[in-house]
Design an enzyme around this catalytic site. Structure first.
Site, mmCIF file in Angstrom:
data_model
loop_
_atom_site.group_PDB
_atom_site.id
_atom_site.type_symbol
_atom_site.label_atom_id
_atom_site.label_comp_id
_atom_site.label_asym_id
_atom_site.label_seq_id
_atom_site.Cartn_x
_atom_site.Cartn_y
_atom_site.Cartn_z
ATOM 1 N N ARG B 163 -11.527 -0.678 -2.178
ATOM 2 C CA ARG B 163 -11.279 -0.937 -3.602
ATOM 3 C C ARG B 163 -11.815 -2.304 -4.006
ATOM 4 O O ARG B 163 -11.244 -2.969 -4.876
ATOM 5 C CB ARG B 163 -9.791 -0.827 -3.949
ATOM 6 N N ASN B 205 -4.887 -0.778 5.446
ATOM 7 C CA ASN B 205 -5.340 0.345 6.256
ATOM 8 C C ASN B 205 -6.119 -0.257 7.425
ATOM 9 O O ASN B 205 -7.267 -0.649 7.271
ATOM 10 C CB ASN B 205 -6.229 1.292 5.454
ATOM 11 N N LYS B 284 1.458 -1.500 6.564
ATOM 12 C CA LYS B 284 1.517 -0.227 5.839
ATOM 13 C C LYS B 284 1.802 0.829 6.896
ATOM 14 O O LYS B 284 0.929 1.139 7.720
ATOM 15 C CB LYS B 284 0.172 0.021 5.150
ATOM 16 N N GLU B 288 -0.128 7.398 3.985
ATOM 17 C CA GLU B 288 -1.533 7.797 3.860
ATOM 18 C C GLU B 288 -2.249 7.774 5.207
ATOM 19 O O GLU B 288 -3.395 7.350 5.313
ATOM 20 C CB GLU B 288 -2.248 6.898 2.838
ATOM 21 N N ARG B 338 6.551 12.498 -6.162
ATOM 22 C CA ARG B 338 6.088 11.305 -5.466
ATOM 23 C C ARG B 338 6.712 10.034 -6.040
ATOM 24 O O ARG B 338 6.954 9.075 -5.317
ATOM 25 C CB ARG B 338 4.560 11.231 -5.553
ATOM 26 N N LYS B 362 5.064 -1.951 -4.756
ATOM 27 C CA LYS B 362 4.122 -1.865 -5.874
ATOM 28 C C LYS B 362 4.881 -1.848 -7.201
ATOM 29 O O LYS B 362 5.975 -1.299 -7.277
ATOM 30 C CB LYS B 362 3.273 -0.605 -5.759
ATOM 31 N N ASP B 367 0.887 4.317 -8.392
ATOM 32 C CA ASP B 367 -0.154 3.531 -7.717
ATOM 33 C C ASP B 367 -1.007 2.768 -8.722
ATOM 34 O O ASP B 367 -2.126 3.190 -9.003
ATOM 35 C CB ASP B 367 -1.012 4.467 -6.868
ATOM 36 N N GLU B 395 -8.734 -1.410 -9.391
ATOM 37 C CA GLU B 395 -8.947 -0.053 -8.883
ATOM 38 C C GLU B 395 -8.854 1.009 -9.980
ATOM 39 O O GLU B 395 -9.737 1.845 -10.108
ATOM 40 C CB GLU B 395 -7.927 0.242 -7.777
ATOM 41 N N TRP B 534 -2.036 14.881 -3.504
ATOM 42 C CA TRP B 534 -1.613 13.488 -3.659
ATOM 43 C C TRP B 534 -0.366 13.309 -4.512
ATOM 44 O O TRP B 534 0.094 12.178 -4.713
ATOM 45 C CB TRP B 534 -2.767 12.654 -4.229
#
Lengths: 672, 672
Positions: B163, B205, B284, B288, B338, B362, B367, B395, B534
């Site tokens: 991103r 990630n 994290k 995901e 979600r 967040k 997101d 993003e 998602w």
């Protein structure tokens, strides 16, 4: 869960068992062409004993001209003209004679015997007094080509094989031609056994690395050509139209520029110096970002003819693709219709192409969808050699995760008669032969999904003889591949025979096309292309769906067809149901000729399609123990994915149509 | 057309001109902490003359404790507790005194002077007899962090900076830490000037290569830490929960396994041996595809506490992200929401986290959308230190191709009072500080879009003092960056001030979120996520749109809020228009509190949004000649793309809503 590391390479349709009936039989081979050497090595490997030509040999392969000497009871006149690749086969008193005119005919005749068997000498003896039955086998298409979309270096998005679903390339590895090409030799043998005689070894989207195959890598290409040559197969290269710039630093690639022409002429000379039987160039120009003559204000005849002139002195061919359209279309522009593009670009050029140019035309006007009308470009070009382009790799038909036997679709295409039933078929009109995008890779089963081997097999057989029945080819392939177990063969027949229509039933309905995920083209995305620049829209709203391509009120695409099809497609009263949404925008309540409404048809076919896949799964499970374990396991895995994916298609399509139309399923089934 | 190769590195908000007013002025610095050395070097570079502490120095920087000695007229009691990073600034008779308790306060005080200027000694002299004004500046949040989503090796899909919209990483190149880290030093200075004090230098990630930063690459990480240290910034690493397996070959990463615990303890010891002031780990987990404690039947408190125990002896912190949800959701499953996930996962664990664990949340439940309700996790956790996570990198807000000043959004979030106006704000509740995803890269303008520098600037300023006005920050940034031209500064103010709402107006409406293209998250795709795994759906059909998240009839998400918001969001009568579709599924004809119907609101805002961008383009054009040429050119390019993209958004959204609803625009504007 595929165990690609440990599974041995699958023999496809030529397992050892196929040759069992030839062991210890006698063969006489007359002739000394290198291809006869191939036949002799094959016979030897099969355990046959070579004997001098005489009436005693159980199998004799000889030139037609020698028939009078060695096989007096077969009349050369009855054999007729076999061309360079044909053969005649005669069974006489338990003895088999194959007559050829060109040596390739001997090779194809040999594989005919491999497929069909030699028969039993003892039992056949009784017919010795009858005149022998002579069967002539001459290929319907003299060019039977495979196009490999293989990249030398791995493409960051497309991978090593573009639209490849069977692992890496068999030609390239680590950015260069493989050191060990033994697999390519085995591939060549498999292709020869089904009659393929041309192979383009690199992707039509030619990257900078791949462009150099034509120059720096000619030695390597020559090694690949040497693998194919003993099997009667000539190698072609896909080339970049911009090569004079990118490879040679010329300021232009303008086809009327003399330096450009000279560069291509020199390039061709160098290629033929390295590879005497080189086939020619395959070109995707001015298409999806590939360079082409448009940049210089030239047309595609200018571009193709320039390359043709370079190749002509050497007997080479240019395959020039007609897949040219605006891929930066604005979805807001309702006047542009991508389906029209190839016709609009190329039909006005008819008559201007050099003799050694073949215009290669995808079977439909869009892009290898599960259902499209046959391209009107093929009947539209009267003075240009056209090659029909099929796609064996299952880009839009399940990507070798779904079991989809494509021969029934290809048969429909090949038999389509654009001028009406009494006129020529697409096969007749494809005077430049047939080409197809290959489906193999370095996967142990060659094709990812073992049952996808059937498509490669059927392609070769149909390219040779488009009149063959799809089911008969399927059975022939299954018998060779899976042997004598009739339960197994019958099961495979039932699983595959109607699998193309099964796939159609759970994916994009009624010819509407392009409801796949953008990019990878796998799985459903009903609106995935709806606002894209690719020109593939369905225009669904709360009232209806479909593309009006009529002359009266639409884009006029239907008018690109000759009669009777122009009128058939133009009218809602006559358009075939399966192409309804390709030609017309209709309300969801529109009644098909089948009697169902559009939306009910969508629901019915999608529920039904999943049930058909479920039945395939059960059928395959029942074959456990009858099929090679590794094959059975791989197919089981793929079928599980097919069922998951088909369910996904069913639910997304049904939900989309229900949300849009508000019309409930008449039968009250679950729509999410 | 960006000329990244030739454009010199932009100084961001610290161009030489900013320091002009300091040249040839005198400074006295008291103290010998290394950070004071930084201040001295800064002053020297600015052309100041260091003098001994005395009443004559135009700027004096000294410890609070020394005030009595050196600056008698400022009362230490009035300065109060400055903590380790605060400072007090007093203007007295044309002289400026900065008092600090910890040395970092001296550094921040120095940059205060850089920003605000020293004033004019001559004119200020007249006030010599007045008691000096003492301003206290103590950061509202002691942890003000930037998270870099930089990969050491380039990710095949996400690139080097996930991103990231500003080129490659400033830390890594060619799969390793850069040899030349001078740019990192300049970056650290810029961050110090806005008060950032923590930087996580790799992507949450964590790939296999990146995991090794914790072990093999400690020497390299140490080099990066050395760049930040003179600027009061501590370095953190994102770590993979599976490191004991992937790096050390242990059979498990189970947090209750003693060998695992020992491995992490040893790892922490090694890190601190190399980097004494190391900040801690950012994790994290179970998100995901990242590994986490769920694999071992443990919960996130088990996982976080295990890492916290390893860091505690060294004073390190675990930032544990609350971004945990099922990313393999089935769109058919209407019971899973979600938006509920973080609360459902983490609130039950409240009270179980170790003292040195910070749960990083967040700002919204999904997101980083342009509009989301503030996450109910923050008020939900009473006994856990929470850090608010913002996203500076754009993003979902135009990817630094659209000019979007985010401070107004952040201010709304920081000021949100979950328990009602008299209760604490989100800023108050974020006891673990603030973190944000960074937006810089090796682009010459640092941020791709030069105007996106304002977001980085504003982030630092708001993290220090959330009560600052977004427009005031914008003006402060513009004055530093663009200098004295009030026309230019005014233009930039007008362009950016309301740009977040402009972006909202032409993208996903009314809080519905996720109408972006899947994967790259740029540009419109109304149904792009509608059938995805998602968990981000809008459930549009021919009748209406939106997600019912009420307690009464929906997923119950609204019930995760305390009163009054639970009731405010639950009822159609009170839900704010801008969040309507986040909380409710309504017919297109539903009337907003503004009086417009949903569909008319969509049309109006989308037509209006494009016109606002068009006005921005004209405004920017009018500044040509008043702005640095390279900056002007780059912004001009980006604005052109913004206008194209905004038009695309307008037309796709409007067409989608028109096709679905069948309701025409009341004003008859063009909908395709």
């Amino acid at each position: 869960m595929d165990e690609t590391g440990t599974t041995p390479e699958h023999p496809m349709w030529l397992p050892e068992a196929v040759f069992r009936g030839l062991r210890d039989r006698t063969i006489a081979v007359v002739g000394d062409d290198p291809l006869l050497g191939t036949v002799r090595r094959e016979a030897d490997a099969a355990g046959m004993t070579e004997v001098p030509p005489s009436a005693e040999a159980e199998l004799t392969i000889m030139p037609v001209a020698d028939l009078a000497t060695h096989a007096r009871r077969i009349d050369a006149a009855a054999v007729g003209d076999l061309g360079t690749e044909g053969y005649a086969i005669a069974r006489e008193g338990g003895r088999t004679v194959i007559a050829y005119a060109g040596a390739a005919g001997a090779l194809y005749g040999w594989f005919h015997v491999v497929r069909a068997g030699l028969g039993d000498a003892d039992t056949a003896g009784g017919a010795a007094s009858d005149a022998p039955t002579v069967e002539r086998h001459v290929p319907r298409h003299s060019l039977r080509m495979l196009d490999h979309w293989d990249n030398v270096s791995e493409h960051p998005v497309m991978g090593q094989v573009e639209r490849g679903y069977a692992g890496g390339s068999i030609f390239y590895e680590d950015g260069r031609v493989r050191e060990d090409l033994s697999r390519v030799e085995r591939y060549a043998r498999l292709l020869a056994s089904i009659g393929v005689n041309r192979v383009a070894i690199n992707n039509v989207n030619v990257g900078r690395r791949e462009a150099r195959l034509l120059t720096d890598d000619l030695g390597e290409v020559s090694r690949i050509a040497a693998c194919f040559r003993p099997w009667g197969i000539r190698v072609h290269l896909a080339v970049s139209f911009a090569s004079p710039i990118t490879l040679a630093g010329l300021p232009t690639a303008d086809p009327v520029d003399e330096a450009v022409q000279q560069w291509w002429a020199d390039a061709a000379t160098r290629v033929y110096a390295a590879i005497e039987d080189f086939g020619g160039f395959l070109v995707k120009a001015d298409s999806e970002g590939q360079p082409g003559p448009f940049a210089y204000g030239r047309d595609h005849a200018d571009g193709a003819n320039m390359l043709a002139a370079a190749l002509a002195p050497h007997g080479g061919i240019v395959h020039w693709r007609a897949f040219v359209y605006n891929h930066r279309q604005d979805w807001r522009d309702r006047s542009t219709d991508r389906a029209r593009a190839a016709y609009d670009h190329f039909v006005p050029l008819d008559g201007r192409f050099a003799d050694n140019v073949i215009l290669q035309v995808k079977y439909g006007p869009l892009d290898f969808q599960v259902r499209e009308p046959v391209s009107p470009v093929i009947p539209g070009l009267r003075e240009t050699a056209v090659a029909l382009e099929l796609q064996i790799t299952q880009e839009y038909t399940g990507q070798q995760r779904h079991a989809v036997y494509l021969a029934p679709q290809w048969r429909e295409i090949l038999e389509f008669a654009p001028f009406g039933d009494s006129g020529p078929t697409i096969s007749d009109l494809s005077r430049g032969g047939i080409a197809a995008v290959a489906n193999v890779g370095d996967d142990p089963f060659w094709t990812g999904h073992p049952l996808a081997q059937a498509n490669l097999y059927a392609y070769g057989r149909l390219a040779w003889d488009p009149s063959l029945d799809a089911d008969a080819i399927l059975d022939e392939w299954a018998a060779l591949t899976f042997g004598d177990d009739t339960t197994a063969r019958g099961g495979i027949h039932r699983l595959l025979s109607d699998s193309w229509r099964t796939y159609e039933s759970y994916t994009a309905p009624l010819g509407v096309g392009f409801m796949v995920n953008p990019g990878d083209h796998y799985g459903p995305s009903v609106e995935g292309y709806e606002y894209s620049p690719w020109g593939t829209y369905h225009f669904a709203d709360r009232d209806g769906i479909g593309v009006d391509r009529t002359v009266a009120t639409g884009t006029g695409y239907a008018g690109q067809y000759p009669e009777p099809w122009r009128s058939v497609y133009e009218s809602l009263d006559s358009v075939p149901d399966e192409l309804l949404l390709f030609f017309h925008h209709v309300p969801y309540s529109h009644r098909l000729r089948s009697g169902a409404t559009v939306v009910q048809h969508v629901y019915d076919t999608h529920f039904d399609g999943v049930e058909r896949v479920r039945a395939q799964v059960a059928l395959w499970d029942s074959l456990d123990g009858r099929i090679d374990t590794a094959v059975h396991r791989r197919v089981t895995e793929r079928l599980a994915e097919q069922l998951r994916s088909a369910t996904d298609w069913r639910d997304q399509i049904n939900t989309y149509f229900f949300r849009a139309s508000g019309i409930a399923d008449e039968r009250g089934r679950r729509i999410y």
